[in-house]
Design a protein around this motif. Structure first.
Motif, short mmCIF file in Angstrom:
data_model
loop_
_atom_site.label_atom_id
_atom_site.label_comp_id
_atom_site.label_asym_id
_atom_site.label_seq_id
_atom_site.Cartn_x
_atom_site.Cartn_y
_atom_site.Cartn_z
N GLN A 21 0.66 -1.26 -0.01
CA GLN A 21 0.13 0.05 -0.05
C GLN A 21 0.84 1.33 0.00
OE1 GLN A 21 -2.85 -2.27 3.03
NE2 GLN A 21 -4.05 -0.45 2.33
N HIS A 133 0.65 -9.64 3.85
CA HIS A 133 -0.47 -8.52 4.07
C HIS A 133 -1.07 -8.53 2.77
CE1 HIS A 133 -1.75 -4.84 6.51
NE2 HIS A 133 -2.75 -5.23 5.32
N PHE A 134 -1.65 -9.36 2.26
CA PHE A 134 -2.69 -9.01 1.02
C PHE A 134 -1.71 -8.88 -0.29
CE2 PHE A 134 -6.15 -6.38 3.48
CZ PHE A 134 -6.37 -7.58 4.13
N GLU A 179 -5.27 -10.32 8.81
CA GLU A 179 -6.91 -10.22 8.58
C GLU A 179 -7.19 -11.49 7.97
OE1 GLU A 179 -8.36 -6.58 6.96
OE2 GLU A 179 -8.21 -5.54 8.90
N ASN A 182 -10.82 -12.20 6.90
CA ASN A 182 -11.78 -11.48 6.04
C ASN A 182 -12.68 -12.31 5.13
OD1 ASN A 182 -11.11 -9.11 7.29
ND2 ASN A 182 -10.00 -8.33 5.54
N TYR A 316 -12.02 -1.25 13.57
CA TYR A 316 -12.49 0.12 12.95
C TYR A 316 -13.72 0.32 13.25
CZ TYR A 316 -8.34 -0.31 10.08
OH TYR A 316 -7.23 -0.24 9.49
N GLU A 378 -4.48 -2.10 14.23
CA GLU A 378 -4.63 -1.33 13.19
C GLU A 378 -5.94 -0.74 14.05
OE1 GLU A 378 -5.84 -2.61 9.36
OE2 GLU A 378 -3.90 -3.57 9.28
N TRP A 426 -3.76 2.72 12.18
CA TRP A 426 -3.50 2.38 10.59
C TRP A 426 -3.07 3.73 9.72
CZ3 TRP A 426 -2.00 -1.06 7.43
CH2 TRP A 426 -2.20 -0.84 6.31
N ALA A 434 -6.89 -0.33 1.00
CA ALA A 434 -6.66 -1.70 0.48
C ALA A 434 -8.26 -1.80 -0.01
CB ALA A 434 -6.56 -2.53 1.60
N THR A 436 -10.71 0.10 -1.33
CA THR A 436 -11.13 0.81 -2.67
C THR A 436 -9.97 1.32 -3.44
OG1 THR A 436 -10.90 3.03 -1.60
CG2 THR A 436 -13.11 1.93 -1.28
N TYR A 443 -5.77 8.10 6.23
CA TYR A 443 -5.95 7.63 7.55
C TYR A 443 -4.59 8.20 8.29
CZ TYR A 443 -8.83 3.72 6.76
OH TYR A 443 -10.14 2.76 6.43
P1 P53 Z 1 -9.27 0.48 3.83
C1 P53 Z 1 -11.83 -4.37 5.28
C2 P53 Z 1 -12.66 -4.11 6.46
C3 P53 Z 1 -11.76 -3.97 7.60
C4 P53 Z 1 -10.15 -4.06 7.32
O1 P53 Z 1 -9.20 -0.42 5.15
C5 P53 Z 1 -9.81 -4.05 6.14
C6 P53 Z 1 -10.69 -4.11 5.27
C7 P53 Z 1 -10.35 -4.53 3.72
O2 P53 Z 1 -10.38 -3.15 2.96
O3 P53 Z 1 -8.60 -3.97 5.78
C8 P53 Z 1 -7.49 -3.47 6.97
O4 P53 Z 1 -8.01 0.64 3.33
C9 P53 Z 1 -6.34 -3.96 6.25
C10 P53 Z 1 -5.68 -2.98 5.76
C11 P53 Z 1 -6.40 -1.63 5.00
C12 P53 Z 1 -7.10 -1.26 6.43
O5 P53 Z 1 -7.67 -1.91 7.03
O6 P53 Z 1 -10.07 -0.39 2.77
O7 P53 Z 1 -5.26 -4.37 7.02
O8 P53 Z 1 -4.76 -3.29 4.57
O9 P53 Z 1 -5.85 -0.56 4.44
C13 P53 Z 1 -8.20 0.05 5.94
O10 P53 Z 1 -9.99 1.85 4.39
#
Ligand code: P53
Length: 480
Positions: A21, A133-134, A179, A182, A316, A378, A426, A434, A436, A443
């Motif tokens: 990223q 990591h992805f 993760e 997911n 989150y 994160e 994060w 990741a 979108t 962030y």
């Molecule tokens: P972005 C989905 C739901 C929660 C966390 O996410 C996620 C995702 C995948 O999109 O990913 C984690 O960038 C992940 C990071 C990512 C970050 O959360 O979609 O470990 O790579 O960037 C935030 O806003």
């Protein structure tokens, strides 16, 4: 007993990112093509697409990232200025094994991380490293079908052993798969690809495939735990799950049981990694499907004997579910489609519920189930930022979000007695989203001048939250 006054003295304040990223330089230093290199840009409205290899004329935001590969000394200097005690990033597997199935590693890739970790250590910043990591090698997807294949266990372990040995005196904190849970949402192609390198085939029972792939990853993770401890006794190696508490929308028992079932479907991965065994409901469920999964007695022994040292997790948001009339409580969790609105919570611009208390709930729930130290690797708010004419970025919304979450994290530590190792928000520096592929979902404490189509000077700027976080760290979480 000693009174628990606040965060531990050696609390690991820092920030988190992932190689794909932010590094960019997707073709430099002998790097191979990763799955992140075949993902287009998207948005909340239009999903990121996975292309068949790298196609000409298509914009792939991760190819350049924020050019951290060349600018990391400047970026780490800024993190040191904030007072970071640790920095979570990942190693791009494709820099070490460009195709994933080579027997010997790419020295140029190994050198890059030597330099990066040395730069961290120069500022007494502890690197915290995710192995996957992805960003697995794309070749492992096209040639082996990703984690559908048991062969991936050996490829992953070869990679893990190489980096454990190489960096054994530089890195102490590790995580295996980012993760990993997911993919519980197997209705969406994106988590299947990023977690397991799975591209859904016509007529495939993808639910079965997900359980098989996840099993191989869990075995690989447990074997990596074992290897890590053999190489260096001091290593701390953790799991990493995305924690999203699932609430029943009402006190109706049907809502409550639905929340419980969806929660089980999302968190069994941690049962395996931290408790060393599959939960009963899942053994029962898998047996009933007649899937004939390749899960051997030896695998189960490996899982039982090599549980993780700590629970790494992202937090989150929370989600809410409500049972449809007559719906049988079921395991078929359908990601976003399963969720109902929570009228008590505000949402971010990207529709994620903002729920600081959910973090304390999550920490208590993890502590009850797993009895291991925790590490919040994160947390954060994705938001649009505005650069003022004087170059300042006023982001009170981000400060509010983080402050409210740290307050709850503190209650979990001080009031509830949870053993928390650290906190790494994060995207401490703006990077590619990741979910979108956007740059505008920011962030960071550090702003990066780059937009959704890849334009911008890549200049770094300190946001208001930069100075706020600096005093949070300095006061060990007392001054919020
Ligand atoms: P972005 C989905 C739901 C929660 C966390 O996410 C996620 C995702 C995948 O999109 O990913 C984690 O960038 C992940 C990071 C990512 C970050 O959360 O979609 O470990 O790579 O960037 C935030 O806003």
């Amino acid at each position: 007993m000693k009174e628990n006054a606040g965060f531990r003295d050696d609390f690991l304040w820092g920030g988190a990112v992932a190689a794909h990223q932010l590094e960019g330089a997707w073709r430099e230093g002998g790097k191979g093509v990763s799955i992140a290199d075949v993902m287009t840009a998207g948005s909340n409205e239009s999903k990121r697409q996975i292309t068949d290899g790298v196609q000409p004329g298509v914009y792939y935001p991760n190819h350049e990232g924020i050019d951290f590969y060349h600018r990391y000394p400047e970026d780490l200097k800024l993190m040191a200025e904030m007072g970071f005690k640790c920095f979570r990033t990942s190693i791009a597997w494709t820099r070490i094994f460009p195709n994933g199935d080579e027997t010997s590693p790419n020295e140029e890739g190994l050198k890059f991380y030597d330099q990066l970790f040395d730069e961290c250590l120069k500022y007494q910043i502890e690197p915290v490293i995710t192995l996957s990591h992805f960003e697995m090698p794309y070749n492992l997807v096209t040639k082996y079908g990703g984690w559908r294949s048991r062969k991936l266990i050996d490829f992953f372990l070869n990679y893990a052993q190489t980096v454990f040995e190489r960096y054994q005196n530089k890195v102490k904190y590790w995580m295996t798969f980012n993760e990993i849970n997911n993919q519980a949402n197997y209705y969406d192609p994106l988590p299947l690809l990023v977690d397991s390198g799975l591209i859904v085939q016509p007529d495939e029972n993808i639910e079965r495939t997900m359980y098989q792939a996840a099993h191989y990853e869990l075995v690989a993770s447990a074997k990596a735990v074992k290897l890590a401890h053999q190489i260096n006794d001091d290593f701390k190696i953790g799991s990493m799950v995305a924690v999203t508490p699932i609430y029943p929308q009402t006190s109706k028992p049907a809502d409550v049981i639905k929340a419980e079932k969806i929660s089980q479907a999302r968190y069994w991965f941690e049962d395996v990694q931290a408790n060393g065994e599959y939960p009963w409901w899942l053994k029962n469920y898998q047996a009933k499907q007649n899937w004939n999964l390749d899960i051997t007695k030896e695998d189960l022994e490996v899982l039982a004997e090599n549980t993780v040292d700590y629970l790494g997790f992202s937090y989150y948001k929370s989600r809410c579910v409500s049972a449809n009339p007559g719906e049988a409580p079921q395991y078929r969790y359908q990601g976003i489609k399963s969720f109902a609105p929570n009228q008590h919570l505000p949402k971010t611009e990207w529709g994620w519920e903002i729920d600081p208390e959910g973090l304390r709930i999550a920490m208590n729930w993890l502590a009850d189930r797993y009895h291991k130290p925790q590490f919040i690797v994160e947390n954060g708010l994705g938001a649009v930022d505005q650069v003022e004419p004087d170059g300042k970025i006023h982001d009170p919304y981000r400060i509010d979000y983080l402050k409210a979450h740290i307050e709850q994290m503190k209650l979990a530590v001080v009031e509830d007695g949870i053993d928390l190792l650290g906190y790494t928000p994060w995207g401490c520096i703006d990077l590619i989203s990741a979910g979108t592929g956007e740059m505008s979902k920011r962030y960071g404490f550090i702003y990066v001048d780059r937009d959704d189509v890849g334009k911008g000077s890549l200049k770094r700027l300190r946001k208001d939250s930069f100075f706020w976080y600096q005093q949070v760290i300095k006061s060990n979480g007392e001054k919020l």
